[in-house]
Design an enzyme around this catalytic site. Sequence first.
Site, mmCIF file in Angstrom:
data_model
loop_
_atom_site.group_PDB
_atom_site.id
_atom_site.type_symbol
_atom_site.label_atom_id
_atom_site.label_comp_id
_atom_site.label_asym_id
_atom_site.label_seq_id
_atom_site.Cartn_x
_atom_site.Cartn_y
_atom_site.Cartn_z
ATOM 1 N N ASP A 122 -20.488 3.759 4.148
ATOM 2 C CA ASP A 122 -18.886 3.283 4.082
ATOM 3 C C ASP A 122 -18.243 4.142 2.896
ATOM 4 O OD1 ASP A 122 -16.577 2.142 4.666
ATOM 5 O OD2 ASP A 122 -17.014 1.093 1.803
ATOM 6 N N ASP B 226 -14.631 3.862 0.995
ATOM 7 C CA ASP B 226 -14.224 3.769 -0.365
ATOM 8 C C ASP B 226 -14.960 3.031 -1.024
ATOM 9 O OD1 ASP B 226 -11.044 4.875 0.649
ATOM 10 O OD2 ASP B 226 -10.063 3.969 0.965
ATOM 11 N N ASP C 128 -19.363 -1.557 1.187
ATOM 12 C CA ASP C 128 -19.550 -2.444 0.165
ATOM 13 C C ASP C 128 -18.718 -3.613 0.065
ATOM 14 O OD1 ASP C 128 -16.663 -1.166 0.612
ATOM 15 O OD2 ASP C 128 -15.959 -1.537 -1.235
#
Length: 272
Positions: free
Chosen positions: A13, A15, A214
Site C-alpha cells: 500500500d 498512503d 496499514d
Amino acid sequence: MPHLQDSLLIASDLDGTLLDHHTYRWEAASGWLGLFKQRDIPVALCSSKSAAEMIEWQKELGLSGQPFIAENGAVIQLPESWQDHENAPRILVGVRHEELIAMLDNLRRQSGFKFICFADVDDNTVSEWTGLTRKQASLARLREASEAFIWRDSEEMFRAFAAQIADLGLTLVQGGRFWHVVDKQSDIGQALRWLLQEYQQRDGVTYTSIGLGDGPNDTTLLDNVDYAVVIKGYSRQPIVLRNDNPERVYHSLHYGPEGWKEGLDHFIPTEA
C-alpha cells in the site's frame, strides 16, 4: 522465513504505509527499496490512486517499470518488461470510468442522493480537499475504472445508496479520505493473485509474496500474500485477517515508512 535469495514479490500500500500519512515522506524505506532494485525484486504498489498518480510515485520511489495495482484493483499495470503480454501495458477490470459516472449521475437524479464526485469538481477543489498540489490533484482525477466521492447525505440514505450500487454490479470501498466506487469484479487481492500467477508462469518459479498495509481497506491485500506486515495506522477500525498467525503476520510498532522498514527487517534476514 523469506530470504533475498528467494524469488520474492513485495506488494505495498502507499498512503500511511510506504508514504507517511501526514508528510508523504518515505526516506525510511529507501534502504530496502534500493536493495530490491539492485536484486531485481519486483515491488508492486497497490492503492486506490489513479494509474497516472501511481506512475508519478513510481518515478519518485525509483520503481519505474514495475507492476502496480491502482484504483482498488480496477487497474493492473504490467511490468514494462512484459511488452509481449497480450494485455500490455495494463488491464482495466469491469466498468469503465465514463460508464460509472453515467450510472452515478442517474442514481443521483432518480433517488436524490447527495454526494460529490471528483468528476464533479475542478483540480483546485480536489487540491483543497486533499492537500495535493494542483498537478497532483489533476492526476488524481484521471480515473479509468473507478470514481472517488464524498458522501453528503444521511446514514440511512447511504444504506439505500449502497444497495442500489450493489444492484448495478458495483461495490463501495472506503479509503482513508474518500469513498470509491468500482466494479464488483475489482479487488486488490484478486488482482495480486493474478499478477503472482503470471510471474510464476512466465518465470517458471514459485514466488514468495510479502504484503504491507496499514488500514482495513488493505485486508484483501494482506490476506493474499505469504507474509503480511500490518503497519501501525490511524484507523479506528482494526485490521481483521483470515490468518493472523504470528509466523505469517507482523504488527509494526512504528507508523508509515518506519513501520515498513521494521516489518521487512523482521521477515527478511539482515545478513542480506
